[in-house]
Design a protein around this motif. Structure first.
Motif, PDB file in Angstrom:
ATOM      1  N   GLN A 118       5.741  -5.905   3.373  1.00  0.00           N
ATOM      2  CA  GLN A 118       5.612  -7.494   3.905  1.00  0.00           C
ATOM      3  C   GLN A 118       4.433  -7.800   4.449  1.00  0.00           C
ATOM      4  N   ALA A 119       3.755  -6.929   5.252  1.00  0.00           N
ATOM      5  CA  ALA A 119       3.280  -6.590   6.206  1.00  0.00           C
ATOM      6  C   ALA A 119       1.735  -6.120   5.608  1.00  0.00           C
ATOM      7  N   GLU A 120       1.782  -5.648   4.291  1.00  0.00           N
ATOM      8  CA  GLU A 120       0.255  -5.614   3.368  1.00  0.00           C
ATOM      9  C   GLU A 120       0.268  -7.213   3.116  1.00  0.00           C
ATOM     10  N   ALA A 121       1.059  -7.496   2.455  1.00  0.00           N
ATOM     11  CA  ALA A 121       0.893  -8.780   1.603  1.00  0.00           C
ATOM     12  C   ALA A 121       0.425  -9.758   2.945  1.00  0.00           C
ATOM     13  N   SER A 122       1.292 -10.213   4.098  1.00  0.00           N
ATOM     14  CA  SER A 122       0.527 -10.508   5.004  1.00  0.00           C
ATOM     15  C   SER A 122      -0.984 -10.284   5.745  1.00  0.00           C
ATOM     16  N   LEU A 123      -1.655  -9.079   6.144  1.00  0.00           N
ATOM     17  CA  LEU A 123      -2.244  -8.184   6.525  1.00  0.00           C
ATOM     18  C   LEU A 123      -3.979  -9.173   5.105  1.00  0.00           C
ATOM     19  N   VAL A 124      -2.720  -8.723   3.584  1.00  0.00           N
ATOM     20  CA  VAL A 124      -4.364  -9.765   2.769  1.00  0.00           C
ATOM     21  C   VAL A 124      -4.142 -10.527   2.730  1.00  0.00           C
ATOM     22  N   ALA A 125      -3.180 -11.752   3.252  1.00  0.00           N
ATOM     23  CA  ALA A 125      -3.481 -12.847   3.463  1.00  0.00           C
ATOM     24  C   ALA A 125      -4.186 -12.572   4.370  1.00  0.00           C
TER      25      ALA A 125
END
Lengths: 465, 251
Positions: free
Chosen positions: A70-77
Motif C-alpha cells: 500500500q505504501a509503495e502504491a501511495s508513494l508512486v501515486a
C-alpha cells in the motif's frame, strides 16, 4: 582494538578507565534528556498512549506485507520513485546509480541512523561526492571521523571544551568561542553546502502507508533544507518505519518527541508528499524512497525478537540506562547502542556476531519504563542470553560453574557443607585475587565476609527463636 | 497465620542477623514463622545469565520446598521477583509446573510488602525516631513488582527521616553475575550512585546483593575513590534489621 559488538567488555572497561570525560558528558546529557522525558510523559496519559502505540505497531508488523504494498502504491501515486533494498549492498547499489545518473557532486545529509547502518558516507565518498552531515552533532563527529554515539544526540560524548578544540583545529576558531558562535560557523559552511548540493539524503521517522507521507522530526531546520533544497531527495526508510494511517502520526509525532527530548513536538516536522508539482516554485524535482530490509524480515520472523521492530529510534532507553551512561555508545561497537542496540544487534547481525551485547545490562528495567512503544527490552535481553547458552556460545568455565552451582543448590546437604566450607576458609581466600570470580569482585570492593554463623545455624541452634 | 521464611542464599550467608530480625519482627506481629530446612537458592543468577535449564532445576527444588506453605516471605525484593514473575516464565510451556509456579507466585511476598499488604500493618513502633535513612530501591522490586511505598511507609511511620536521594531508584550496578562479568561498568555505576548519597545514619535496602556491592565499594580503600559520599560512610543495614529496630528501638 577494532570496534565490534563482541569487544564490548574490553571497550567499556577502556572508556571507564581512560576516558572519564566521556562518562561525565554522557551522564550529564542523558540525565537531562531523561528528566525532560519524564516531565513530558507526566503531561499526558502516557500509559494509554504507549499501549495504543504498541498496538498500532504490532498491527503494522503483523500485516507488514500488505502495508508495504500500500505504501509503495501511495508513494508512486505521489510521484515518488520507490526502490527495494534487501540488504546494505543493494541499498548502496541503488544509491550509487542515482549519484552517477544525476552527476551528483555534493550531498547534504539529514541525520539518519539507517544511513550509518548502510555505510552510506564511505560509499558516497568512494564515488567522488562531497558529503556534508548537516545535523550539528553529526557535523561535529563527521569532522572527527567518528560514528554517532547516541541515536538522537550523536556527539553527546563530547563536552564543550572538546568541541571548541575540534572547531579550532578545523576552522581556526578561538578556544573560548561561545557555543552560539561555533554553531554560527557550522551554519555558514552548511548554508553553502545546501545551496550547492544536488542531492539530499534523509531517513524517515514514519511513513504513512495510506497517503505515502514521509514524516521527519527535527530541531535544527537542517532536515527541512536537506529534503527541499537539492534537486534530488532520497529517503532511506527501514521497512518497520511504516504506520498504517496518516492520522496515526498525530500520536506518534508527539509521543516520539516526548520520549526523545521531552518536547511536545519537534521544532520542525516535515510531512513530505512527493516532488515539486507543476506550477510549484520549490521542492526537489525527484523524490526517491529506498525501502530497506537489511535483516529486518528475519527479526520479524523471530517469535520473540520481532517486538524489537516497534522501535521508533527515540533514544529514550539510552537516556534511561545506567549502563549506557558509564561509557556512551562507542563501546557497543555497533551503530545502535544502549539497551535497544543490545537487542537489535543480535537480531540484525546474528547472535554469534553480537553475543556480548545482551549481557551489557544489569536488567534494571529502566529502559522498558521509558520506551514509548513498550518494547520488553529486559525480557528480550534474557531471551538472547538463553539462546547464547543453548547454542554453546558462553565460556566453558562459566557453564561448568553454573552447573556446579545448580547442583549444589538442588542438594541441600551440599549447600549446607558449602556454607560450612566458606567459613573455614582463611580470610585471604575471599579477600584475594586468586579465584577468578572472587578476583572480579574484590578488585574494587572490600572482601566478602560471611556472617559468623549462617542464618540456618542460628535457627537450628535456637538463636533465632 | 503461618509464614514460611525464605531467607535467600545471600542473606543466609552474609546477613544472617537480619534473618533473625525478620523472624522476631514477624512473630511480634502475631505470625507463626517456620523455616523449611531444605531451602537453598531461588536460582536467579542462573536465570539472569541465560542458563534456564539450571534455573529450572533450582526453581523446581524451591517449588517443592514451599509446596505446603501458606505464605512465603522473603527479605529480598529480587528473589521475590524471581518466584513471582520469573518462575511462571520458566515453566510457561510445561503446564503442570506452570500451575504450581503460578500458585506459589500468588502466595509469595517481600517482607515489607507482606507486612503492609497482607497484615495491614503500617506502623511498627517509633524506634527509628530521628534517624536519617537512605533507601535503595532494588530494581526488580520497584519495576517488576511495583513495591515502592510499602518499605518507605514502614520506615517513615517509625519516625525515620527518609533523606532525599536523587539516585534512590537508579540501579546500583550489582545485577548478580553482571557485577563480575562487567566489573568496571558495575563499579562505575556504584560510584555514580554513591556519589549522590546524602548524609544519612543508615543506608538500607531489601536487596542483600545490592548492599554487599554498595558497602563493599564504600569500604574499599584499595583504589583512590573520590566517589564516596562527601559526608562519609553511612552504616549499611538490611531493611529487615531496620524494621525490627522500628519495633524494638535502637539496639
Amino acid at each position: 582494538m577494532k570496534a565490534s559488538p563482541n569487544n564490548y567488555p574490553e571497550e567499556a572497561a577502556l572508556v571507564i578507565r581512560e576516558h572519564p570525560e566521556v562518562r561525565a558528558s554522557v551522564t550529564g546529557a542523558t540525565l537531562n534528556f531523561d528528566q525532560n522525558r519524564r516531565k513530558a510523559y507526566s503531561e499526558i496519559d502516557t500509559e494509554a498512549w504507549r499501549v495504543w502505540a504498541e498496538a498500532v505497531k504490532n498491527h503494522l508488523l503483523t500485516h507488514l506485507d500488505g502495508y508495504l504494498r500500500q505504501a509503495e502504491a501511495s508513494l508512486v501515486a505521489n510521484g515518488v520513485q520507490v526502490h527495494w533494498a534487501e540488504d546494505a549492498e543493494a541499498a548502496q547499489q541503488i544509491l550509487a546509480r542515482l549519484v552517477r545518473e544525476n552527476q551528483v557532486r555534493t550531498v547534504v545529509k539529514a541525520k539518519s541512523m539507517l544511513s550509518e547502518e548502510l555505510g552510506v558516507n564511505p560509499l558516497l565518498e568512494s564515488l567522488g561526492a562531497r558529503v556534508f552531515e548537516t545535523d550539528l552533532g553529526e557535523y561535529i563527529i563527521q569532522l572527527e571521523n567518528e560514528p554517532p554515539s547516541h541515536i538522537v544526540g550523536p556527539a553527546i560524548h563530547k563536552n564543550l571544551e572538546e568541541i571548541r578544540q575540534v572547531f579550532h583545529r578545523h576552522f581556526g576558531t578561538a578556544l573560548n568561542e561561545t557555543p552560539e558562535a561555533l554553531a554560527a560557523v557550522a551554519r555558514k559552511r552548511l548554508r553553502d553546502a545546501f545551496l550547492r548540493a544536488e542531492m539530499g539524503i534523509s531517513g524517515a521517522n514514519f511513513l504513512a502507508a495510506d497517503t505515502g507521507t514521509i514524516a521527519l522530526i527535527e530541531n535544527e531546520g537542517n532536515i527541512r533544507l536537506s529534503t527541499s533544497t537539492p534537486r534530488i531527495h532520497v529517503a532511506l526508510v527501514g521497512i518497520e518505519k511504516l504506520v498504517p494511517r496518516f492520522s496515526d502520526l498525530a500520536v506518534f509525532l508527539s509521543l516520539t518527541a516526548r520520549a526523545a527530548t521531552g518536547q511536545r513536538l519537534g521544532t520542525f516536522v516535515s510531512l513530505i508528499q512527493g516532488p515539486r508539482k507543476p506550477g510549484e516554485h520549490d521542492g526537489p524535482e525527484q523524490v526517491h524512497v529506498i525501502l530497506v530490509d537489511n535483516g529486518r524480515t528475519s527479526v520479524l520472523a523471530d517469535p520473540e525478537a520481532w517486538e524489537t521492530l516497534r522501535c521508533v529510534r527515540c533514544g529514550a532507553c539510552l537516556n534511561a540506562c545506567p549502563v549506557y551512561r558509564q561509557t556512551g555508545g562507542h563501546a557497543y561497537g555497533y551503530v545502535y547502542s544502549g539497551p535497544i542496540g543490545a537487542v537489535l544487534a543480535p537480531g540484525l547481525l546474528g547472535l554469534e556476531a553480537a553475543k556480548a551485547l545482551p549481557y551489557a545490562s544489569s536488567l534494571c528495567g529502566a529502559c522498558f519504563e521509558a520506551c514509548p512503544v513498550r518494547i520488553p527490552i529486559p525480557k528480550l535481553l534474557l531471551a538472547w542470553r538463553s539462546r547464547a547458552v543453548e547454542q554453546g556460545m558462553t565460556p566453558r568455565f562459566e557453564a561448568a560453574a553454573i552447573r556446579a552451582y545448580a547442583f549444589t543448590m538442588t542438594h541441600p546437604l551440599l549447600y549446607r557443607l558449602a556454607a560450612r566450607f566458606i567459613r573455614y576458609l582463611p580470610d585471604q581466600v575471599l579477600d584475594n585475587r586468586v579465584v577468578p570470580v572472587v578476583k572480579a569482585w574484590t578488585e574494587g570492593r572490600a572482601g566478602l565476609k560471611p556472617s559468623p554463623k549462617s542464618f540456618r545455624e542460628l535457627w537450628e541452634s535456637g538463636e533465632a527463636q | 497465620m503461618r509464614v514460611a521464611l525464605f531467607i535467600t542464599c545471600l542473606a543466609d550467608q552474609f546477613f544472617a542477623e537480619s534473618g533473625v530480625h525478620a523472624v522476631k519482627l514477624l512473630r511480634s506481629l502475631g505470625v507463626e514463622v517456620e523455616f523449611p530446612a531444605r531451602q537453598t537458592c531461588c536460582g536467579q543468577p542462573a536465570y539472569n545469565a541465560g542458563y534456564w535449564n539450571e534455573a529450572r532445576s533450582m526453581a523446581e527444588h524451591t517449588l517443592d520446598v514451599f509446596q505446603d506453605a501458606e505464605y512465603v516471605v522473603l527479605p529480598s525484593g529480587s528473589c521475590t521477583t524471581m518466584l513471582r514473575a520469573f518462575y511462571p516464565e520458566l515453566f510457561r510451556e510445561r503446564s503442570s509446573k506452570f500451575k504450581q509456579a503460578e500458585d506459589l507466585a500468588g502466595r509469595t511476598f517481600e517482607l515489607a510488602e507482606f507486612i503492609v499488604k497482607v497484615l495491614g500493618v503500617t506502623k511498627l513502633g517509633d524506634g527509628l525516631r530521628g534517624r536519617k535513612v537512605a533507601y535503595h530501591h532494588g530494581c526488580h522490586a520497584l519495576r517488576e513488582l511495583g513495591i515502592k511505598q510499602e518499605p518507605l511507609a514502614l520506615l517513615a511511620n517509625a519516625g525515620a527521616e527518609l533523606v532525599d536521594w536523587p539516585a534512590s531508584q537508579e540501579c546500583c550496578g550489582f545485577g548478580g553475575l553482571f557485577s563480575v562479568k562487567l566489573p568496571e561498568v558495575s563499579l562505575s555505576m556504584a560510584d555514580q550512585k554513591i556519589s549522590t548519597l546524602p548524609r544519612a545514619d543508615y543506608l538500607t535496602s531489601a536487596l542483600a546483593g545490592c548492599l554487599l556491592h554498595l558497602s563493599g565499594r564504600m569500604q574499599n580503600h584499595r583504589v583512590g575513590l573520590e566517589t564516596t559520599s562527601p559526608y562519609g560512610l553511612s552504616e549499611v543495614r538490611p531493611l529487615a534489621s531496620l524494621l525490627w529496630q522500628a519495633v524494638e528501638g535502637a539496639a
